[in-house]
Enzyme design. Structure first.
Site, PDB file in Angstrom:
ATOM      1  N   GLY A 222       0.947  -0.987  -0.093  1.00 21.12           N
ATOM      2  CA  GLY A 222       0.489  -0.217   0.018  1.00 21.12           C
ATOM      3  C   GLY A 222       0.736   1.091   0.100  1.00 21.12           C
ATOM      4  O   GLY A 222       0.388   2.194  -0.102  1.00 21.12           O
ATOM      5  N   ARG A 296      -4.299   2.638 -15.770  1.00 20.52           N
ATOM      6  CA  ARG A 296      -4.543   3.129 -14.338  1.00 20.52           C
ATOM      7  C   ARG A 296      -4.725   4.683 -14.871  1.00 20.52           C
ATOM      8  O   ARG A 296      -5.989   4.933 -13.993  1.00 20.52           O
ATOM      9  CB  ARG A 296      -3.080   3.435 -14.165  1.00 20.52           C
ATOM     10  CG  ARG A 296      -2.134   2.475 -13.339  1.00 20.52           C
ATOM     11  CD  ARG A 296      -1.258   2.558 -12.332  1.00 20.52           C
ATOM     12  NE  ARG A 296      -1.751   2.520 -11.438  1.00 20.52           N
ATOM     13  CZ  ARG A 296      -1.928   4.467 -10.566  1.00 20.52           C
ATOM     14  NH1 ARG A 296      -1.415   5.224 -11.507  1.00 20.52           N
ATOM     15  NH2 ARG A 296      -2.389   4.590  -9.901  1.00 20.52           N
ATOM     16  N   TYR A 300      -8.142   4.819 -12.808  1.00 23.54           N
ATOM     17  CA  TYR A 300      -8.168   5.528 -11.755  1.00 23.54           C
ATOM     18  C   TYR A 300      -8.435   6.858 -11.697  1.00 23.54           C
ATOM     19  O   TYR A 300      -7.276   7.594 -10.385  1.00 23.54           O
ATOM     20  CB  TYR A 300      -7.259   4.856 -10.821  1.00 23.54           C
ATOM     21  CG  TYR A 300      -6.798   2.926 -10.990  1.00 23.54           C
ATOM     22  CD1 TYR A 300      -7.854   2.188 -10.499  1.00 23.54           C
ATOM     23  CD2 TYR A 300      -5.486   2.491 -10.826  1.00 23.54           C
ATOM     24  CE1 TYR A 300      -7.500   1.234 -10.311  1.00 23.54           C
ATOM     25  CE2 TYR A 300      -5.698   1.481 -11.329  1.00 23.54           C
ATOM     26  CZ  TYR A 300      -6.685   1.240 -10.926  1.00 23.54           C
ATOM     27  OH  TYR A 300      -6.101  -0.671 -10.462  1.00 23.54           O
ATOM     28  N   CYS A 326     -10.372   2.946 -29.590  1.00 20.77           N
ATOM     29  CA  CYS A 326     -11.741   3.402 -29.956  1.00 20.77           C
ATOM     30  C   CYS A 326     -11.999   3.477 -29.246  1.00 20.77           C
ATOM     31  O   CYS A 326     -13.776   3.436 -29.268  1.00 20.77           O
ATOM     32  CB  CYS A 326     -12.526   2.680 -30.945  1.00 20.77           C
ATOM     33  SG  CYS A 326     -11.766   2.670 -32.647  1.00 20.77           S
ATOM     34  N   TYR A 355       1.277  -1.434 -12.157  1.00 17.67           N
ATOM     35  CA  TYR A 355       0.174  -2.214 -12.519  1.00 17.67           C
ATOM     36  C   TYR A 355       0.097  -1.441 -14.174  1.00 17.67           C
ATOM     37  O   TYR A 355      -0.751  -0.534 -14.676  1.00 17.67           O
ATOM     38  CB  TYR A 355      -1.212  -1.501 -11.677  1.00 17.67           C
ATOM     39  CG  TYR A 355      -0.808  -1.608 -10.075  1.00 17.67           C
ATOM     40  CD1 TYR A 355      -1.060  -2.863 -10.399  1.00 17.67           C
ATOM     41  CD2 TYR A 355       0.134  -0.864  -9.277  1.00 17.67           C
ATOM     42  CE1 TYR A 355      -0.948  -3.369  -8.629  1.00 17.67           C
ATOM     43  CE2 TYR A 355       0.700  -1.735  -7.937  1.00 17.67           C
ATOM     44  CZ  TYR A 355      -0.155  -3.021  -8.031  1.00 17.67           C
ATOM     45  OH  TYR A 355      -0.234  -3.489  -6.857  1.00 17.67           O
TER      46      TYR A 355
HETATM   47  C1  LIG Z   1      -3.025  -8.265  -0.914  1.00 17.56           C
HETATM   48  C2  LIG Z   1      -2.232  -6.781  -1.294  1.00 17.56           C
HETATM   49  N1  LIG Z   1      -0.814  -7.391  -0.841  1.00 17.56           N
HETATM   50  C3  LIG Z   1       0.058  -6.163  -1.610  1.00 17.56           C
HETATM   51  C4  LIG Z   1      -0.609  -5.454  -2.833  1.00 17.56           C
HETATM   52  C5  LIG Z   1       0.341  -4.387  -2.829  1.00 17.56           C
HETATM   53  O1  LIG Z   1       0.112  -2.956  -2.938  1.00 17.56           O
HETATM   54  P1  LIG Z   1       1.124  -2.038  -3.456  1.00 17.56           P
HETATM   55  O2  LIG Z   1       0.920  -2.669  -4.956  1.00 17.56           O
HETATM   56  O3  LIG Z   1      -0.115  -0.838  -3.413  1.00 17.56           O
HETATM   57  O4  LIG Z   1       2.076  -2.094  -2.227  1.00 17.56           O
HETATM   58  C6  LIG Z   1      -1.851  -5.544  -2.548  1.00 17.56           C
HETATM   59  C7  LIG Z   1      -3.057  -4.607  -3.932  1.00 17.56           C
HETATM   60  O5  LIG Z   1      -3.510  -4.370  -4.033  1.00 17.56           O
HETATM   61  C8  LIG Z   1      -2.736  -6.743  -2.357  1.00 17.56           C
HETATM   62  O6  LIG Z   1      -4.108  -7.546  -2.809  1.00 17.56           O
END
Ligand SMILES: Cc1ncc(COP(=O)(O)O)c(C=O)c1O
Length: 396
Positions: A222, A296, A300, A326, A355
Protein backbone atom coordinates in the site's frame (compact mmCIF):
# COMPACT_ATOMS: atom_id res chain seq x y z
CA UNK A 1 16.89 5.38 -24.78
CA UNK A 2 16.88 6.29 -28.45
CA UNK A 3 19.09 3.24 -29.10
CA UNK A 4 16.75 0.95 -27.19
CA UNK A 5 13.70 2.30 -29.01
CA UNK A 6 15.44 1.97 -32.37
CA UNK A 7 16.09 -1.69 -31.62
CA UNK A 8 12.78 -2.57 -29.98
CA UNK A 9 10.14 -0.17 -31.34
CA UNK A 10 7.20 1.30 -29.46
CA UNK A 11 5.09 1.02 -27.37
CA UNK A 12 7.79 -0.11 -24.98
CA UNK A 13 8.18 -0.58 -21.26
CA UNK A 14 11.67 0.09 -19.91
CA UNK A 15 12.61 -0.77 -16.32
CA UNK A 16 15.66 0.31 -14.34
CA UNK A 17 17.21 -2.38 -12.14
CA UNK A 18 19.07 0.36 -10.26
CA UNK A 19 15.86 2.12 -9.24
CA UNK A 20 14.32 -1.15 -8.03
CA UNK A 21 17.43 -1.76 -5.91
CA UNK A 22 17.26 1.78 -4.53
CA UNK A 23 13.60 1.49 -3.51
CA UNK A 24 14.25 -1.92 -1.96
CA UNK A 25 17.23 -0.60 0.00
CA UNK A 26 15.25 2.32 1.39
CA UNK A 27 12.51 0.01 2.65
CA UNK A 28 15.00 -2.46 4.12
CA UNK A 29 16.82 0.35 5.87
CA UNK A 30 13.62 1.70 7.43
CA UNK A 31 12.69 -1.69 8.91
CA UNK A 32 16.22 -2.86 9.70
CA UNK A 33 15.68 -2.59 13.46
CA UNK A 34 12.93 -5.23 13.59
CA UNK A 35 12.69 -8.83 12.32
CA UNK A 36 10.79 -8.59 9.07
CA UNK A 37 10.37 -10.04 5.60
CA UNK A 38 9.47 -8.20 2.41
CA UNK A 39 7.14 -10.25 0.24
CA UNK A 40 7.03 -8.40 -3.06
CA UNK A 41 3.46 -8.21 -4.41
CA UNK A 42 3.75 -9.78 -7.85
CA UNK A 43 0.56 -8.16 -9.05
CA UNK A 44 2.40 -4.86 -9.48
CA UNK A 45 4.82 -6.25 -12.08
CA UNK A 46 5.45 -9.96 -12.56
CA UNK A 47 7.95 -9.91 -15.39
CA UNK A 48 10.23 -12.84 -14.58
CA UNK A 49 13.40 -10.76 -14.86
CA UNK A 50 12.00 -8.23 -12.38
CA UNK A 51 11.03 -11.10 -10.06
CA UNK A 52 14.51 -12.61 -10.26
CA UNK A 53 16.03 -9.24 -9.47
CA UNK A 54 13.86 -8.89 -6.36
CA UNK A 55 14.53 -12.48 -5.30
CA UNK A 56 18.26 -11.84 -5.56
CA UNK A 57 17.76 -8.81 -3.32
CA UNK A 58 16.31 -11.18 -0.74
CA UNK A 59 12.58 -10.61 -0.98
CA UNK A 60 9.88 -13.24 -0.76
CA UNK A 61 6.75 -13.16 -2.90
CA UNK A 62 3.09 -12.31 -2.44
CA UNK A 63 1.06 -14.12 -5.10
CA UNK A 64 -2.56 -13.38 -5.85
CA UNK A 65 -3.50 -16.24 -8.17
CA UNK A 66 -2.34 -19.62 -9.39
CA UNK A 67 -0.64 -17.80 -12.25
CA UNK A 68 1.31 -15.59 -9.89
CA UNK A 69 2.38 -18.62 -7.83
CA UNK A 70 3.62 -20.14 -11.09
CA UNK A 71 5.47 -16.90 -11.93
CA UNK A 72 7.10 -16.89 -8.48
CA UNK A 73 8.21 -20.52 -8.82
CA UNK A 74 9.56 -19.93 -12.33
CA UNK A 75 11.53 -16.96 -11.01
CA UNK A 76 13.13 -19.25 -8.44
CA UNK A 77 11.22 -18.45 -5.24
CA UNK A 78 10.80 -21.41 -2.90
CA UNK A 79 7.23 -22.25 -1.85
CA UNK A 80 8.27 -21.36 1.70
CA UNK A 81 8.94 -17.79 0.47
CA UNK A 82 5.46 -17.34 -1.04
CA UNK A 83 2.35 -16.00 0.67
CA UNK A 84 -0.86 -16.62 -1.24
CA UNK A 85 -3.49 -13.91 -0.98
CA UNK A 86 -6.65 -13.32 -2.95
CA UNK A 87 -10.37 -13.05 -2.66
CA UNK A 88 -12.05 -15.92 -4.55
CA UNK A 89 -9.24 -18.48 -4.72
CA UNK A 90 -10.45 -21.58 -6.55
CA UNK A 91 -10.30 -25.05 -5.02
CA UNK A 92 -7.69 -25.94 -7.65
CA UNK A 93 -5.51 -22.95 -6.70
CA UNK A 94 -5.87 -23.73 -3.00
CA UNK A 95 -5.03 -27.40 -3.50
CA UNK A 96 -1.87 -26.48 -5.40
CA UNK A 97 -0.82 -24.06 -2.65
CA UNK A 98 -1.43 -26.75 -0.03
CA UNK A 99 0.45 -29.34 -2.08
CA UNK A 100 3.59 -27.26 -2.55
CA UNK A 101 3.47 -25.92 1.04
CA UNK A 102 3.49 -22.13 0.76
CA UNK A 103 4.55 -19.97 3.70
CA UNK A 104 0.95 -18.94 4.34
CA UNK A 105 -2.40 -18.93 2.61
CA UNK A 106 -4.16 -15.75 3.64
CA UNK A 107 -7.70 -16.89 4.44
CA UNK A 108 -10.57 -14.68 3.28
CA UNK A 109 -13.60 -16.30 4.91
CA UNK A 110 -14.97 -19.10 7.11
CA UNK A 111 -15.88 -21.09 4.02
CA UNK A 112 -12.43 -20.78 2.49
CA UNK A 113 -10.87 -21.92 5.78
CA UNK A 114 -13.04 -25.04 5.75
CA UNK A 115 -12.12 -25.79 2.12
CA UNK A 116 -8.39 -25.47 2.89
CA UNK A 117 -8.80 -27.69 5.94
CA UNK A 118 -10.51 -30.39 3.85
CA UNK A 119 -7.87 -30.20 1.10
CA UNK A 120 -5.02 -30.42 3.62
CA UNK A 121 -6.58 -33.36 5.48
CA UNK A 122 -7.07 -35.18 2.17
CA UNK A 123 -3.34 -34.81 1.61
CA UNK A 124 -2.48 -35.71 5.19
CA UNK A 125 -0.80 -32.36 5.84
CA UNK A 126 -1.40 -29.19 7.85
CA UNK A 127 -1.70 -26.06 5.70
CA UNK A 128 -0.07 -22.92 7.05
CA UNK A 129 -2.71 -20.20 7.06
CA UNK A 130 -3.08 -16.58 8.16
CA UNK A 131 -6.39 -14.80 8.61
CA UNK A 132 -7.00 -11.72 6.47
CA UNK A 133 -8.72 -9.21 8.69
CA UNK A 134 -10.79 -6.29 7.47
CA UNK A 135 -10.24 -3.62 10.14
CA UNK A 136 -12.75 -1.11 8.70
CA UNK A 137 -10.14 1.65 8.28
CA UNK A 138 -10.31 4.26 5.53
CA UNK A 139 -6.92 4.45 3.79
CA UNK A 140 -7.82 7.77 2.11
CA UNK A 141 -7.01 6.49 -1.33
CA UNK A 142 -9.00 6.10 -4.56
CA UNK A 143 -12.22 4.12 -3.90
CA UNK A 144 -11.26 1.51 -6.50
CA UNK A 145 -8.05 0.61 -4.65
CA UNK A 146 -9.37 0.84 -1.10
CA UNK A 147 -9.71 -2.63 0.42
CA UNK A 148 -9.91 -2.34 4.22
CA UNK A 149 -13.39 -0.98 4.87
CA UNK A 150 -16.48 -2.87 5.97
CA UNK A 151 -18.15 -2.47 2.58
CA UNK A 152 -15.10 -3.85 0.69
CA UNK A 153 -15.13 -7.51 -0.32
CA UNK A 154 -11.81 -8.35 1.33
CA UNK A 155 -11.13 -10.30 4.51
CA UNK A 156 -13.15 -11.06 7.63
CA UNK A 157 -14.60 -8.20 9.73
CA UNK A 158 -12.33 -7.66 12.71
CA UNK A 159 -15.05 -8.44 15.25
CA UNK A 160 -15.57 -11.86 13.62
CA UNK A 161 -11.84 -12.62 13.62
CA UNK A 162 -11.27 -13.80 17.22
CA UNK A 163 -14.07 -16.42 17.25
CA UNK A 164 -12.99 -17.63 13.81
CA UNK A 165 -9.36 -17.97 14.91
CA UNK A 166 -10.46 -20.05 17.91
CA UNK A 167 -12.48 -22.27 15.58
CA UNK A 168 -9.56 -22.64 13.14
CA UNK A 169 -7.18 -23.60 15.95
CA UNK A 170 -9.12 -26.83 16.37
CA UNK A 171 -8.90 -27.86 12.70
CA UNK A 172 -6.69 -30.87 11.99
CA UNK A 173 -5.73 -29.58 8.52
CA UNK A 174 -4.75 -26.05 9.53
CA UNK A 175 -1.77 -24.48 11.25
CA UNK A 176 -2.73 -20.88 12.00
CA UNK A 177 0.50 -18.90 11.73
CA UNK A 178 -0.49 -15.29 11.28
CA UNK A 179 -2.76 -12.34 10.79
CA UNK A 180 -2.97 -10.41 7.55
CA UNK A 181 -4.33 -7.03 6.53
CA UNK A 182 -4.13 -4.95 3.36
CA UNK A 183 -5.80 -1.56 3.50
CA UNK A 184 -5.44 -0.51 -0.11
CA UNK A 185 -2.95 0.84 -2.56
CA UNK A 186 -1.27 4.19 -3.30
CA UNK A 187 -1.65 5.21 0.37
CA UNK A 188 0.04 8.58 0.88
CA UNK A 189 -0.70 9.13 4.57
CA UNK A 190 0.89 6.43 6.73
CA UNK A 191 -1.41 6.98 9.72
CA UNK A 192 -4.13 4.53 8.53
CA UNK A 193 -1.37 1.93 8.10
CA UNK A 194 -0.42 2.57 11.73
CA UNK A 195 -4.10 2.08 12.69
CA UNK A 196 -4.17 -1.26 10.90
CA UNK A 197 -0.99 -2.34 12.73
CA UNK A 198 -2.55 -1.41 16.09
CA UNK A 199 -5.76 -3.27 15.25
CA UNK A 200 -3.89 -6.45 14.33
CA UNK A 201 -1.55 -6.18 17.30
CA UNK A 202 -4.61 -6.00 19.60
CA UNK A 203 -6.10 -9.05 17.91
CA UNK A 204 -2.78 -10.91 18.19
CA UNK A 205 -2.71 -10.22 21.95
CA UNK A 206 -6.22 -11.55 22.52
CA UNK A 207 -5.42 -14.56 20.34
CA UNK A 208 -2.34 -15.32 22.43
CA UNK A 209 -4.39 -14.98 25.63
CA UNK A 210 -6.72 -17.60 24.14
CA UNK A 211 -3.74 -19.95 23.73
CA UNK A 212 -3.04 -19.61 19.97
CA UNK A 213 0.65 -19.18 19.14
CA UNK A 214 1.12 -17.05 16.01
CA UNK A 215 4.36 -16.47 14.07
CA UNK A 216 3.74 -13.31 12.09
CA UNK A 217 1.69 -10.23 11.34
CA UNK A 218 1.46 -9.38 7.63
CA UNK A 219 0.61 -5.73 7.03
CA UNK A 220 0.10 -6.10 3.26
CA UNK A 221 1.27 -3.44 0.84
CA UNK A 222 0.00 0.00 0.00
CA UNK A 223 2.85 2.48 0.47
CA UNK A 224 2.30 5.12 -2.22
CA UNK A 225 4.61 7.11 -4.45
CA UNK A 226 4.58 10.74 -5.63
CA UNK A 227 3.13 10.44 -9.14
CA UNK A 228 2.44 14.18 -9.29
CA UNK A 229 5.13 15.34 -6.90
CA UNK A 230 2.71 15.59 -3.92
CA UNK A 231 4.04 14.55 -0.53
CA UNK A 232 3.88 10.89 0.39
CA UNK A 233 4.86 8.87 3.43
CA UNK A 234 8.47 7.73 3.34
CA UNK A 235 9.59 4.23 4.33
CA UNK A 236 10.94 5.72 7.57
CA UNK A 237 7.55 7.31 8.39
CA UNK A 238 5.83 4.05 7.49
CA UNK A 239 8.11 2.13 9.86
CA UNK A 240 7.58 4.70 12.61
CA UNK A 241 3.79 4.39 12.19
CA UNK A 242 3.59 0.60 12.37
CA UNK A 243 6.56 -0.66 14.39
CA UNK A 244 5.56 0.40 17.93
CA UNK A 245 2.40 -1.76 17.81
CA UNK A 246 4.12 -4.68 16.08
CA UNK A 247 7.13 -4.58 18.42
CA UNK A 248 4.80 -4.99 21.40
CA UNK A 249 3.63 -8.34 19.99
CA UNK A 250 7.13 -9.71 19.38
CA UNK A 251 5.82 -11.30 16.18
CA UNK A 252 7.73 -11.39 12.89
CA UNK A 253 6.56 -8.62 10.54
CA UNK A 254 5.74 -9.29 6.89
CA UNK A 255 5.20 -6.54 4.31
CA UNK A 256 3.81 -6.93 0.79
CA UNK A 257 4.89 -3.81 -1.09
CA UNK A 258 4.34 -3.74 -4.83
CA UNK A 259 4.06 -0.26 -6.27
CA UNK A 260 6.70 1.31 -4.02
CA UNK A 261 9.37 -1.10 -5.25
CA UNK A 262 8.72 -0.94 -8.99
CA UNK A 263 6.53 1.99 -10.05
CA UNK A 264 9.25 4.67 -10.24
CA UNK A 265 11.58 2.19 -11.94
CA UNK A 266 9.45 1.90 -15.08
CA UNK A 267 8.56 4.07 -18.04
CA UNK A 268 6.25 3.56 -20.98
CA UNK A 269 7.60 4.96 -24.24
CA UNK A 270 5.19 5.90 -27.01
CA UNK A 271 5.68 7.46 -30.41
CA UNK A 272 3.54 10.29 -31.75
CA UNK A 273 1.29 8.82 -34.44
CA UNK A 274 -0.62 12.00 -35.26
CA UNK A 275 -1.44 15.51 -34.04
CA UNK A 276 -4.60 17.60 -34.46
CA UNK A 277 -5.20 21.29 -33.84
CA UNK A 278 -8.49 22.70 -35.16
CA UNK A 279 -10.03 26.00 -34.07
CA UNK A 280 -12.39 25.60 -31.12
CA UNK A 281 -11.11 22.07 -30.33
CA UNK A 282 -8.42 20.88 -27.92
CA UNK A 283 -5.00 20.23 -29.38
CA UNK A 284 -4.49 16.48 -29.51
CA UNK A 285 -1.27 14.54 -29.53
CA UNK A 286 -2.09 10.97 -30.49
CA UNK A 287 0.36 8.30 -29.39
CA UNK A 288 0.80 4.72 -30.53
CA UNK A 289 0.14 3.70 -26.91
CA UNK A 290 -2.86 4.09 -24.65
CA UNK A 291 -5.21 2.21 -22.37
CA UNK A 292 -4.22 -1.20 -23.74
CA UNK A 293 -0.71 -0.70 -22.35
CA UNK A 294 -1.45 1.52 -19.33
CA UNK A 295 -5.01 1.60 -18.02
CA UNK A 296 -4.39 3.37 -14.71
CA UNK A 297 -5.38 6.85 -15.93
CA UNK A 298 -8.68 5.51 -17.27
CA UNK A 299 -9.42 3.13 -14.41
CA UNK A 300 -8.42 5.25 -11.42
CA UNK A 301 -8.13 8.78 -12.80
CA UNK A 302 -4.46 8.23 -12.10
CA UNK A 303 -1.98 10.97 -12.93
CA UNK A 304 1.29 10.11 -14.66
CA UNK A 305 3.83 12.71 -15.70
CA UNK A 306 4.45 12.66 -19.45
CA UNK A 307 7.63 14.12 -20.92
CA UNK A 308 9.06 14.59 -24.39
CA UNK A 309 12.32 12.70 -24.97
CA UNK A 310 13.73 15.51 -27.13
CA UNK A 311 11.75 18.69 -26.42
CA UNK A 312 11.58 21.06 -29.40
CA UNK A 313 12.15 24.76 -28.89
CA UNK A 314 9.14 27.00 -29.54
CA UNK A 315 5.82 28.15 -28.08
CA UNK A 316 4.19 25.83 -25.57
CA UNK A 317 0.58 24.72 -25.80
CA UNK A 318 -1.83 22.65 -23.78
CA UNK A 319 -2.43 19.19 -25.24
CA UNK A 320 -4.69 16.24 -24.66
CA UNK A 321 -2.31 13.27 -24.77
CA UNK A 322 -4.42 10.41 -26.09
CA UNK A 323 -4.02 6.86 -27.33
CA UNK A 324 -5.11 5.23 -30.58
CA UNK A 325 -8.03 3.19 -29.24
CA UNK A 326 -11.68 3.62 -30.13
CA UNK A 327 -12.56 4.92 -26.67
CA UNK A 328 -12.91 8.52 -25.54
CA UNK A 329 -11.56 7.44 -22.15
CA UNK A 330 -8.29 6.52 -23.90
CA UNK A 331 -6.56 9.62 -22.55
CA UNK A 332 -3.18 9.37 -20.84
CA UNK A 333 -2.93 13.04 -19.87
CA UNK A 334 -5.29 16.05 -19.81
CA UNK A 335 -4.13 19.59 -20.42
CA UNK A 336 -0.39 18.87 -20.56
CA UNK A 337 2.01 21.63 -21.58
CA UNK A 338 4.44 20.88 -24.38
CA UNK A 339 6.45 22.82 -26.91
CA UNK A 340 5.98 21.92 -30.58
CA UNK A 341 5.30 18.22 -31.13
CA UNK A 342 5.71 16.40 -34.42
CA UNK A 343 4.76 12.98 -35.70
CA UNK A 344 7.37 10.35 -34.74
CA UNK A 345 8.50 12.26 -31.62
CA UNK A 346 8.88 10.07 -28.54
CA UNK A 347 6.91 10.78 -25.37
CA UNK A 348 7.52 8.98 -22.11
CA UNK A 349 4.97 8.18 -19.41
CA UNK A 350 6.78 8.16 -16.05
CA UNK A 351 6.29 5.94 -12.98
CA UNK A 352 4.74 3.20 -15.09
CA UNK A 353 6.61 0.25 -13.57
CA UNK A 354 3.67 -0.92 -11.43
CA UNK A 355 0.20 -1.92 -12.62
CA UNK A 356 1.29 -1.20 -16.19
CA UNK A 357 1.98 -4.19 -18.38
CA UNK A 358 0.34 -6.54 -15.87
CA UNK A 359 -2.98 -4.81 -16.62
CA UNK A 360 -2.42 -4.61 -20.37
CA UNK A 361 -4.92 -6.13 -22.81
CA UNK A 362 -5.30 -7.10 -26.45
CA UNK A 363 -8.33 -4.82 -26.96
CA UNK A 364 -8.61 -3.68 -30.59
CA UNK A 365 -6.37 -6.69 -31.38
CA UNK A 366 -3.36 -4.82 -30.17
CA UNK A 367 -0.26 -6.80 -29.30
CA UNK A 368 1.31 -6.74 -25.86
CA UNK A 369 4.34 -4.45 -25.85
CA UNK A 370 7.92 -5.50 -25.26
CA UNK A 371 9.70 -4.98 -21.94
CA UNK A 372 13.34 -4.02 -21.49
CA UNK A 373 15.45 -4.11 -18.34
CA UNK A 374 18.32 -1.64 -18.04
CA UNK A 375 21.05 -2.56 -15.58
CA UNK A 376 24.10 -0.34 -15.30
CA UNK A 377 25.24 0.40 -18.84
CA UNK A 378 23.57 -2.68 -20.32
CA UNK A 379 20.02 -3.43 -21.39
CA UNK A 380 18.16 -6.46 -22.63
CA UNK A 381 14.69 -7.43 -23.81
CA UNK A 382 13.04 -9.33 -20.95
CA UNK A 383 9.77 -9.88 -22.77
CA UNK A 384 9.40 -9.88 -26.53
CA UNK A 385 6.67 -7.90 -28.20
CA UNK A 386 3.73 -10.18 -28.92
CA UNK A 387 3.60 -11.30 -32.55
CA UNK A 388 0.45 -11.77 -34.61
CA UNK A 389 1.14 -15.50 -34.40
CA UNK A 390 1.05 -15.20 -30.58
CA UNK A 391 -2.14 -13.20 -30.78
CA UNK A 392 -4.11 -15.81 -32.70
CA UNK A 393 -2.42 -18.98 -31.38
CA UNK A 394 -5.30 -20.25 -29.29
CA UNK A 395 -8.16 -19.54 -31.68
CA UNK A 396 -9.88 -21.94 -34.01
C1 LIG B 1 -3.10 -8.31 -0.61
C2 LIG B 1 -2.25 -7.31 -1.30
N1 LIG B 1 -0.97 -7.17 -0.92
C3 LIG B 1 -0.15 -6.28 -1.51
C4 LIG B 1 -0.59 -5.46 -2.53
C5 LIG B 1 0.36 -4.49 -3.14
O1 LIG B 1 -0.07 -3.21 -2.97
P1 LIG B 1 0.88 -1.98 -3.40
O2 LIG B 1 1.29 -2.20 -4.80
O3 LIG B 1 0.01 -0.80 -3.24
O4 LIG B 1 2.03 -1.97 -2.45
C6 LIG B 1 -1.92 -5.55 -2.94
C7 LIG B 1 -2.43 -4.66 -3.99
O5 LIG B 1 -3.53 -4.28 -4.09
C8 LIG B 1 -2.78 -6.51 -2.33
O6 LIG B 1 -4.04 -6.65 -2.71
Amino acid sequence: MADIVRACGTPLYIYSAGLVREAHASLEQAFAGYPHGIHYALKANSNLAVLRLLRELGTGADANSGGEIEAALRAGFEPSQIVFTGVGKTREELDHAVAIGVKAINIESDGEADRIDALARARGVKARVALRVNPDIDANTHAHISTGQRFNKFGVPIEAAAPLLRRLAGKAGLHVVGLHVHLGSQILDVEPLGGAARALAGLARSTRDAGLQLEHIDLGGGLGIGYDGSPHGSPAEYAAAVLPAIRATGLHLLLEPGRFLVAPAGILVGRVADTKAYPGCPRFVILDTGMTELIRPMLYDAYHRIVAVTPRPGDTHEYEVVGPLCETSDTLGHKREFGPIEVDDLLVVLDAGAYGLVMASNYNRRRMPAEVLVDGGAWRVVRKRQSYADLFRNEE
